[in-house]
Design a protein around this motif. Sequence first.
Motif, PDB file in Angstrom:
ATOM      1  N   ALA A 150       3.926  -8.580  21.976  1.00  0.00           N
ATOM      2  CA  ALA A 150       5.289  -8.102  22.134  1.00  0.00           C
ATOM      3  C   ALA A 150       5.804  -6.963  20.578  1.00  0.00           C
ATOM      4  N   GLY A 151       4.334  -6.566  20.230  1.00  0.00           N
ATOM      5  CA  GLY A 151       4.596  -5.064  20.127  1.00  0.00           C
ATOM      6  C   GLY A 151       4.919  -4.875  18.822  1.00  0.00           C
ATOM      7  N   PHE A 152       5.485  -4.119  18.056  1.00  0.00           N
ATOM      8  CA  PHE A 152       5.580  -3.498  17.495  1.00  0.00           C
ATOM      9  C   PHE A 152       5.918  -1.599  16.745  1.00  0.00           C
ATOM     10  N   HIS A 153       7.001  -2.239  16.818  1.00  0.00           N
ATOM     11  CA  HIS A 153       7.948  -0.659  16.094  1.00  0.00           C
ATOM     12  C   HIS A 153       8.434  -0.660  14.437  1.00  0.00           C
ATOM     13  N   ARG A 154       8.332   0.429  13.831  1.00  0.00           N
ATOM     14  CA  ARG A 154       8.513   0.271  12.548  1.00  0.00           C
ATOM     15  C   ARG A 154      10.151   0.786  12.732  1.00  0.00           C
ATOM     16  N   LYS A 155      10.514   1.017  13.458  1.00  0.00           N
ATOM     17  CA  LYS A 155      11.996   1.159  12.859  1.00  0.00           C
ATOM     18  C   LYS A 155      13.074  -0.096  13.623  1.00  0.00           C
ATOM     19  N   ASN A 156      12.044  -1.310  13.882  1.00  0.00           N
ATOM     20  CA  ASN A 156      12.722  -2.817  13.653  1.00  0.00           C
ATOM     21  C   ASN A 156      12.826  -3.355  12.564  1.00  0.00           C
ATOM     22  N   PRO A 157      13.682  -3.735  13.030  1.00  0.00           N
ATOM     23  CA  PRO A 157      14.012  -4.650  11.196  1.00  0.00           C
ATOM     24  C   PRO A 157      12.191  -5.700  10.969  1.00  0.00           C
ATOM     25  N   GLY A 158      12.277  -5.878   9.836  1.00  0.00           N
ATOM     26  CA  GLY A 158      10.525  -5.623   9.363  1.00  0.00           C
ATOM     27  C   GLY A 158       9.609  -4.516   8.336  1.00  0.00           C
ATOM     28  N   LEU A 159       9.392  -5.291   8.294  1.00  0.00           N
ATOM     29  CA  LEU A 159       8.072  -4.354   8.038  1.00  0.00           C
ATOM     30  C   LEU A 159       8.172  -2.351   8.660  1.00  0.00           C
ATOM     31  N   ASN A 160       8.557  -1.272   7.423  1.00  0.00           N
ATOM     32  CA  ASN A 160       8.883  -0.458   7.555  1.00  0.00           C
ATOM     33  C   ASN A 160       7.076   0.905   7.536  1.00  0.00           C
ATOM     34  N   HIS A 161       6.622   0.434   7.019  1.00  0.00           N
ATOM     35  CA  HIS A 161       5.305   1.538   6.403  1.00  0.00           C
ATOM     36  C   HIS A 161       4.413   0.099   4.864  1.00  0.00           C
ATOM     37  N   ILE A 162       3.678   1.092   5.230  1.00  0.00           N
ATOM     38  CA  ILE A 162       2.371   0.424   3.711  1.00  0.00           C
ATOM     39  C   ILE A 162       2.416   1.997   2.718  1.00  0.00           C
ATOM     40  N   ALA A 163       2.356   1.878   1.498  1.00  0.00           N
ATOM     41  CA  ALA A 163       2.257   3.226   0.500  1.00  0.00           C
ATOM     42  C   ALA A 163       0.843   2.498  -0.115  1.00  0.00           C
ATOM     43  N   PHE A 164      -0.043   3.498   0.268  1.00  0.00           N
ATOM     44  CA  PHE A 164      -0.708   3.366  -1.258  1.00  0.00           C
ATOM     45  C   PHE A 164      -0.693   4.483  -2.302  1.00  0.00           C
ATOM     46  N   GLN A 165      -0.691   3.539  -3.515  1.00  0.00           N
ATOM     47  CA  GLN A 165      -0.445   4.888  -4.458  1.00  0.00           C
ATOM     48  C   GLN A 165      -2.338   5.586  -5.198  1.00  0.00           C
ATOM     49  N   ALA A 166      -2.105   6.921  -4.987  1.00  0.00           N
ATOM     50  CA  ALA A 166      -2.687   7.776  -5.333  1.00  0.00           C
ATOM     51  C   ALA A 166      -3.416   8.289  -6.893  1.00  0.00           C
ATOM     52  N   GLU A 167      -3.885   8.304  -7.166  1.00  0.00           N
ATOM     53  CA  GLU A 167      -4.256   8.657  -8.828  1.00  0.00           C
ATOM     54  C   GLU A 167      -4.072   9.520  -9.430  1.00  0.00           C
ATOM     55  N   ARG A 168      -4.080  10.876  -7.768  1.00  0.00           N
ATOM     56  CA  ARG A 168      -3.790  11.994  -8.384  1.00  0.00           C
ATOM     57  C   ARG A 168      -2.883  12.853  -6.955  1.00  0.00           C
ATOM     58  N   ALA A 169      -2.624  14.392  -6.840  1.00  0.00           N
ATOM     59  CA  ALA A 169      -2.154  14.884  -6.005  1.00  0.00           C
ATOM     60  C   ALA A 169      -2.967  15.724  -5.469  1.00  0.00           C
ATOM     61  N   SER A 170      -4.485  15.506  -6.044  1.00  0.00           N
ATOM     62  CA  SER A 170      -5.269  16.393  -5.309  1.00  0.00           C
ATOM     63  C   SER A 170      -6.541  15.151  -4.380  1.00  0.00           C
ATOM     64  N   ASP A 171      -5.990  13.858  -4.773  1.00  0.00           N
ATOM     65  CA  ASP A 171      -6.250  12.719  -4.142  1.00  0.00           C
ATOM     66  C   ASP A 171      -5.908  12.321  -2.783  1.00  0.00           C
ATOM     67  N   VAL A 172      -5.112  13.415  -2.377  1.00  0.00           N
ATOM     68  CA  VAL A 172      -3.444  13.303  -1.007  1.00  0.00           C
ATOM     69  C   VAL A 172      -4.341  13.754  -0.081  1.00  0.00           C
ATOM     70  N   ASP A 173      -4.837  15.032  -0.692  1.00  0.00           N
ATOM     71  CA  ASP A 173      -5.203  16.421  -0.201  1.00  0.00           C
ATOM     72  C   ASP A 173      -6.521  15.978  -0.011  1.00  0.00           C
ATOM     73  N   GLU A 174      -7.341  15.224  -0.121  1.00  0.00           N
ATOM     74  CA  GLU A 174      -8.421  14.875  -0.348  1.00  0.00           C
ATOM     75  C   GLU A 174      -8.103  13.737   1.528  1.00  0.00           C
ATOM     76  N   VAL A 175      -7.079  13.050   1.279  1.00  0.00           N
ATOM     77  CA  VAL A 175      -6.904  11.528   2.230  1.00  0.00           C
ATOM     78  C   VAL A 175      -6.500  12.722   3.444  1.00  0.00           C
ATOM     79  N   ALA A 176      -5.796  13.639   3.489  1.00  0.00           N
ATOM     80  CA  ALA A 176      -4.959  14.555   4.490  1.00  0.00           C
ATOM     81  C   ALA A 176      -6.106  15.110   5.327  1.00  0.00           C
ATOM     82  N   LYS A 177      -7.317  15.569   4.656  1.00  0.00           N
ATOM     83  CA  LYS A 177      -8.723  16.553   5.240  1.00  0.00           C
ATOM     84  C   LYS A 177      -9.455  15.287   5.562  1.00  0.00           C
ATOM     85  N   PHE A 178     -10.070  14.043   5.380  1.00  0.00           N
ATOM     86  CA  PHE A 178     -10.460  13.136   6.261  1.00  0.00           C
ATOM     87  C   PHE A 178      -9.438  12.218   6.807  1.00  0.00           C
TER      88      PHE A 178
END
Length: 135
Positions: A63-91
């Motif tokens: 059936a496949g998945f597409h986030r624009k269909n009804p249902g789940l769009n995305h999962i967000a993980f809360q970072a403790e610091r803005a610099s953590d976001v940069d570290e994830v981007a680098k990773f």
Amino acid sequence: MIRVGFSHIDYNVADLERALRFYEPVMAFLGFAKESRQSDWVLFGNGRMKLCLVRCEKRFAGAGFHRKNPGLNHIAFQAERASDVDEVAKFLKERKIPLLYNSPAHFDTERETYAVFFEDPFRLKLEVVYSPDYL
């Protein structure tokens, strides 16, 4: 009134092994440990929440998945610091995982947010966000 938080998210995937090749290093980098593995599912946890990857039944795998269909769009993980976001981007860049929306960047004009967006192999959008006002 009671107050709750997320306990866990079960995410059905068409190919569990493919999912694990992507999620094992990503979840480890985000501070999640593999807590349990069964033949049809794998549970990751970080002491505050859990993500369970579940092999879907073969009859549903096409059936496949597409986030624009009804249902789940995305999962967000809360970072403790803005610099953590940069570290994830680098990773992610080191692993040649494409970043979405020219992230990391600020995406909300009403509150402080700084996020990086990317997709898993099945096109589920994932976000790591620093948003202290969002707690």
